[in-house]
Scaffold this motif. Structure first.
Motif, PDB file in Angstrom:
ATOM      1  N   CYS A  25       0.834  -1.218   0.000  1.00 57.44           N
ATOM      2  CA  CYS A  25       0.000   0.000   0.000  1.00 57.44           C
ATOM      3  C   CYS A  25       0.861   1.257   0.000  1.00 57.44           C
ATOM      4  O   CYS A  25       0.562   2.220  -0.708  1.00 57.44           O
ATOM      5  N   PHE A  26       1.934   1.243   0.792  1.00 58.59           N
ATOM      6  CA  PHE A  26       2.795   2.429   0.839  1.00 58.59           C
ATOM      7  C   PHE A  26       3.449   2.677  -0.520  1.00 58.59           C
ATOM      8  O   PHE A  26       3.526   3.820  -0.970  1.00 58.59           O
ATOM      9  N   LEU A  27       3.908   1.631  -1.168  1.00 57.91           N
ATOM     10  CA  LEU A  27       4.526   1.819  -2.476  1.00 57.91           C
ATOM     11  C   LEU A  27       3.508   2.273  -3.520  1.00 57.91           C
ATOM     12  O   LEU A  27       3.849   3.010  -4.438  1.00 57.91           O
ATOM     13  N   MET A  28       2.276   1.849  -3.380  1.00 55.76           N
ATOM     14  CA  MET A  28       1.238   2.278  -4.322  1.00 55.76           C
ATOM     15  C   MET A  28       0.822   3.720  -4.063  1.00 55.76           C
ATOM     16  O   MET A  28       0.639   4.496  -4.988  1.00 55.76           O
ATOM     17  N   ASN A  31       2.230   7.364   0.702  1.00 53.81           N
ATOM     18  CA  ASN A  31       1.755   8.202   1.790  1.00 53.81           C
ATOM     19  C   ASN A  31       1.460   7.295   2.982  1.00 53.81           C
ATOM     20  O   ASN A  31       0.626   6.387   2.880  1.00 53.81           O
ATOM     21  N   LYS A  32       2.127   7.562   4.090  1.00 51.49           N
ATOM     22  CA  LYS A  32       2.016   6.708   5.275  1.00 51.49           C
ATOM     23  C   LYS A  32       0.584   6.630   5.797  1.00 51.49           C
ATOM     24  O   LYS A  32       0.081   5.541   6.063  1.00 51.49           O
ATOM     25  N   GLN A  33      -0.069   7.766   5.916  1.00 46.78           N
ATOM     26  CA  GLN A  33      -1.417   7.788   6.479  1.00 46.78           C
ATOM     27  C   GLN A  33      -2.412   7.052   5.572  1.00 46.78           C
ATOM     28  O   GLN A  33      -3.252   6.290   6.061  1.00 46.78           O
ATOM     29  N   VAL A  38      -5.735   2.268   4.355  1.00 53.36           N
ATOM     30  CA  VAL A  38      -6.093   1.146   3.483  1.00 53.36           C
ATOM     31  C   VAL A  38      -5.906  -0.174   4.220  1.00 53.36           C
ATOM     32  O   VAL A  38      -6.751  -1.069   4.129  1.00 53.36           O
ATOM     33  N   MET A  39      -4.815  -0.292   4.961  1.00 50.29           N
ATOM     34  CA  MET A  39      -4.594  -1.513   5.746  1.00 50.29           C
ATOM     35  C   MET A  39      -5.748  -1.746   6.712  1.00 50.29           C
ATOM     36  O   MET A  39      -6.289  -2.849   6.806  1.00 50.29           O
ATOM     37  N   GLN A  40      -6.117  -0.692   7.423  1.00 50.24           N
ATOM     38  CA  GLN A  40      -7.194  -0.813   8.396  1.00 50.24           C
ATOM     39  C   GLN A  40      -8.512  -1.195   7.707  1.00 50.24           C
ATOM     40  O   GLN A  40      -9.216  -2.103   8.150  1.00 50.24           O
ATOM     41  N   GLU A  41      -8.822  -0.528   6.619  1.00 53.65           N
ATOM     42  CA  GLU A  41     -10.053  -0.831   5.886  1.00 53.65           C
ATOM     43  C   GLU A  41     -10.036  -2.258   5.329  1.00 53.65           C
ATOM     44  O   GLU A  41     -11.070  -2.930   5.300  1.00 53.65           O
ATOM     45  N   THR A  42      -8.868  -2.705   4.885  1.00 54.19           N
ATOM     46  CA  THR A  42      -8.746  -4.066   4.358  1.00 54.19           C
ATOM     47  C   THR A  42      -9.018  -5.089   5.457  1.00 54.19           C
ATOM     48  O   THR A  42      -9.759  -6.060   5.243  1.00 54.19           O
ATOM     49  N   HIS A  83       5.159  13.761  -2.689  1.00 47.70           N
ATOM     50  CA  HIS A  83       6.588  13.488  -2.743  1.00 47.70           C
ATOM     51  C   HIS A  83       7.013  12.924  -1.393  1.00 47.70           C
ATOM     52  O   HIS A  83       6.617  13.424  -0.355  1.00 47.70           O
ATOM     53  N   THR A  84       7.807  11.877  -1.424  1.00 43.32           N
ATOM     54  CA  THR A  84       8.278  11.248  -0.201  1.00 43.32           C
ATOM     55  C   THR A  84       9.797  11.241  -0.201  1.00 43.32           C
ATOM     56  O   THR A  84      10.423  10.755  -1.133  1.00 43.32           O
ATOM     57  N   SER A  85      10.378  11.777   0.849  1.00 44.78           N
ATOM     58  CA  SER A  85      11.841  11.800   0.956  1.00 44.78           C
ATOM     59  C   SER A  85      12.339  10.472   1.495  1.00 44.78           C
ATOM     60  O   SER A  85      11.576   9.674   2.039  1.00 44.78           O
ATOM     61  N   TYR A  86      13.640  10.239   1.377  1.00 46.46           N
ATOM     62  CA  TYR A  86      14.236   9.025   1.927  1.00 46.46           C
ATOM     63  C   TYR A  86      13.954   8.928   3.424  1.00 46.46           C
ATOM     64  O   TYR A  86      13.647   7.869   3.948  1.00 46.46           O
TER      65      TYR A  86
END
Length: 169
Positions: A25-28, A31-33, A38-42, A83-86
């Motif tokens: 989910c994070f790679l898709m 965004n962490k939140q 999505v994890m919670q809903e799944t 945008h996500t930084s390292y």
């Protein structure tokens, strides 16, 4: 809400699949939140479903399909990708995960792919599903999976070549 599944099964399933679902989910979504939502809903969908899973693989594929559909729904509402930084990526990894800088570079290259390409790359290369299994999970034809994998490899190859050229000069 009635608990259809046993508490032990729910806890076991969450423990077993939460890292995998979060990672995909994070790679898709990048965004962490959103990934956590999505994890919670799944898992809520899992707890309230009446699915009769024939095997652990069937359960895993179902969880991935549900999470991918929820990711797709979120992406429909987001016009611009975050945008996500390292540093942000490292903060989102589970505490026991180790990641090298090369891994982060590779993850960001994958994350830059379009949703259609990224989803097949995740299923095929990262989760280890076959072309046929990937097609079934994403509900597309096997020829579409093969073509998307080919396009993704071409894009990633061009990206790697550009990075290599910049590093050599």
């Amino acid at each position: 809400m009635d608990n259809i599944l046993g508490n032990k099964d729910i806890e076991k399933t969450i423990d077993k699949y939460s890292n995998m679902l979060y990672r995909t989910c994070f790679l898709m979504l990048r965004n962490k939140q959103d990934a956590e939502d999505v994890m919670q809903e799944t898992f809520i969908s899992y707890m309230t479903s009446n699915m009769g899973f024939v095997s652990e693989e069937h359960k895993k594929a179902w969880l991935l399909r549900v999470s991918q559909n929820k990711c797709k729904n979120i992406l429909r509402f987001h016009k611009a990708h975050a945008h996500t930084s390292y540093e942000e990526l490292e903060e989102t990894l589970p505490a026991n995960a180790k990641i090298l800088e090369e891994d982060v570079d590779e993850l960001f290259r994958i994350a830059e792919l379009s949703y259609n390409l990224k989803s097949v790359v995740m299923m095929y290369y990262i989760e280890g599903y076959s072309v046929k299994e990937t097609a079934e999970i994403l509900e597309i034809k096997t020829s579409a999976v093969k073509m998307r994998l080919k396009r993704a490899r071409e894009i990633l190859k061009i990206t790697y070549e550009k990075v290599y050229e910049m590093g050599v000069n």
